[in-house]
Design an enzyme around this catalytic site. Structure first.
Site, PDB file in Angstrom:
ATOM      1  N   CYS A  72     -88.563  45.789 -20.026  1.00 13.25           N
ATOM      2  CA  CYS A  72     -88.287  44.603 -18.752  1.00 13.25           C
ATOM      3  C   CYS A  72     -89.141  43.673 -18.856  1.00 13.25           C
ATOM      4  O   CYS A  72     -90.589  43.901 -19.156  1.00 13.25           O
ATOM      5  CB  CYS A  72     -88.623  45.403 -17.293  1.00 13.25           C
ATOM      6  SG  CYS A  72     -88.399  44.141 -16.207  1.00 13.25           S
ATOM      7  N   HIS A 123     -83.830  57.606 -15.090  1.00 17.05           N
ATOM      8  CA  HIS A 123     -84.082  56.241 -16.252  1.00 17.05           C
ATOM      9  C   HIS A 123     -85.443  56.227 -16.608  1.00 17.05           C
ATOM     10  O   HIS A 123     -86.180  55.495 -15.949  1.00 17.05           O
ATOM     11  CB  HIS A 123     -83.647  55.027 -15.079  1.00 17.05           C
ATOM     12  CG  HIS A 123     -83.625  53.705 -15.800  1.00 17.05           C
ATOM     13  ND1 HIS A 123     -82.444  52.937 -16.532  1.00 17.05           N
ATOM     14  CD2 HIS A 123     -84.889  52.903 -16.356  1.00 17.05           C
ATOM     15  CE1 HIS A 123     -82.886  51.855 -16.772  1.00 17.05           C
ATOM     16  NE2 HIS A 123     -84.066  51.770 -16.943  1.00 17.05           N
ATOM     17  N   ARG A 149     -77.770  46.090 -21.851  1.00 12.06           N
ATOM     18  CA  ARG A 149     -78.170  45.239 -20.733  1.00 12.06           C
ATOM     19  C   ARG A 149     -79.682  45.282 -20.773  1.00 12.06           C
ATOM     20  O   ARG A 149     -80.588  44.754 -21.126  1.00 12.06           O
ATOM     21  CB  ARG A 149     -77.785  45.579 -19.376  1.00 12.06           C
ATOM     22  CG  ARG A 149     -78.087  44.960 -18.173  1.00 12.06           C
ATOM     23  CD  ARG A 149     -79.428  45.003 -17.707  1.00 12.06           C
ATOM     24  NE  ARG A 149     -79.675  46.492 -17.107  1.00 12.06           N
ATOM     25  CZ  ARG A 149     -81.146  46.900 -16.788  1.00 12.06           C
ATOM     26  NH1 ARG A 149     -82.040  46.073 -16.788  1.00 12.06           N
ATOM     27  NH2 ARG A 149     -81.196  48.178 -16.394  1.00 12.06           N
TER      28      ARG A 149
END
Ligand code: HMG
Ligand code: MG
Length: 283
Positions: free
Chosen positions: A238, A205, A13
């Protein structure tokens, strides 16, 4: 204190979402199937977001339909709103995650909402998930630094963490989205968040942009955190965080933890194979 540290694999992901090449579904399925043999209990491999915002994740339902589900593995998906949750449920995701930000600039850029609007948007997702018996993880981005707003105050992270936890998230994953955190800023942030969320329900994270992810993992372990997100081969970034590099590589985090005497329960040979596969998938 337990010796076990869990690595939550997010490569299919967080890793793949940022790849420019249109990766065939068969390759995504092969990567997840390989990772399913590594010993993870959770693999994030789908994201039910707008295909206009993140085209690479548009095949999430097909990937979920095609994988060989391994016993004991929870296959997770990101769900930004009720529509995403309904799609994730139809595709048989085992668990989902809502994702917000500690900074207004990133919240606007990533999910087109203020922090307050995003929290309101999550309420119906939590309600629907509760009714469906699906557990929900909560992400917070930009827990130390934001690509738009600069440094982020620990109190601001604690505010969002408190809201997500009170809403019913079973775990709050604290994201250093652009990899600019240091052991000092990470420790200060964790100290603020631990006033509102038990440390057993936090995860780290860390993106590895500045090469400090392992140090930040160490600082988090010191604070009692025992779950870390990572991506095989260090894939990712991202699309809405300029300059964000990949997540800390799973195999790197694994080796680092083993060296310190922790147990991850992962098979290193399978990780090597999955890391090779993920690198080959890069455009
Ligand atoms: P919006 O434009 O404000 O929402 O986007 P909208 O409700 O007005 O919808 C716009 C269009 O999207 C409409 O389609 C909707 O139907 C569609 P149109 O009429 O234009 O054809 N739409 C959807 N389509 C599919 N699935 C859905 C969905 N919802 C609306 N669920 C929205 C708001 C949240 C949808 C958008 O901003 C978005 O999709 N953002 C996702 C961005 C993203 O995925 N970023 C990467 C993941 S977060 C991350 O990587 C950070 C993390 O790793 C932690 C860290 O490192 O910090 C988790
Ligand atoms: Mg991330």
């Amino acid at each position: 204190m337990t010796n076990h540290i869990e690595i939550f694999e997010v490569g299919p992901r967080d890793g793949l979402q940022n790849e420019a090449r249109n990766i065939p579904v068969s390759e995504k399925i092969a990567l997840v199937d390989c990772l399913s043999q590594a010993g993870f209990s959770r693999i994030e491999m789908a994201s039910f977001v707008s295909p206009k915002w993140v085209p690479q994740m548009a095949s999430s339902a097909e990937v979920l339909a095609g994988i060989k589900r391994a016993k004991g593995v929870s296959y997770a998906a990101l769900t930004p709103n009720l529509r995403g949750f309904e799609d994730a449920l139809a595709a048989r995701a085992d668990e989902v995650a809502i994702f917000g930000s500690a900074s207004e600039g990133f919240s606007r850029a990533n999910i087109n909402a203020t922090i307050a609007e995003s929290l309101a948007r999550f309420v119906p997702v939590m309600q629907a998930a509760k009714e469906a018996g699906i557990r929900v993880r909560g992400y917070i981005s930009c827990v130390t630094d934001c690509p738009y707003d600069g440094s982020v105050a620990p109190a601001q992270v604690a505010h969002v963490a408190d809201q997500l936890f009170k809403m019913g998230c079973y775990e709050v994953s604290l994201g250093d989205t652009i990899g600019q955190g240091t052991p000092e800023t990470v420790s200060a942030m964790l100290s603020a968040v631990s006033d509102v969320v038990p440390v057993q329900q936090m995860a780290g994270h860390f993106h590895d942009t500045a090469g400090r992810a392992l140090e930040n993992i160490d600082a988090s372990i010191e604070a009692g955190v025992r779950v870390f997100d990572a991506a095989v081969g260090g894939l990712g970034g991202c699309p809405y965080a300029p300059g964000a590099a990949g997540n800390v590589a799973t195999e790197l985090a694994h080796d680092h933890l083993i060296k310190q005497g922790y147990d991850t329960g992962l098979n290193r040979d399978v990780l090597t194979k999955a890391a090779d596969m993920s690198r080959a998938m890069r455009g």
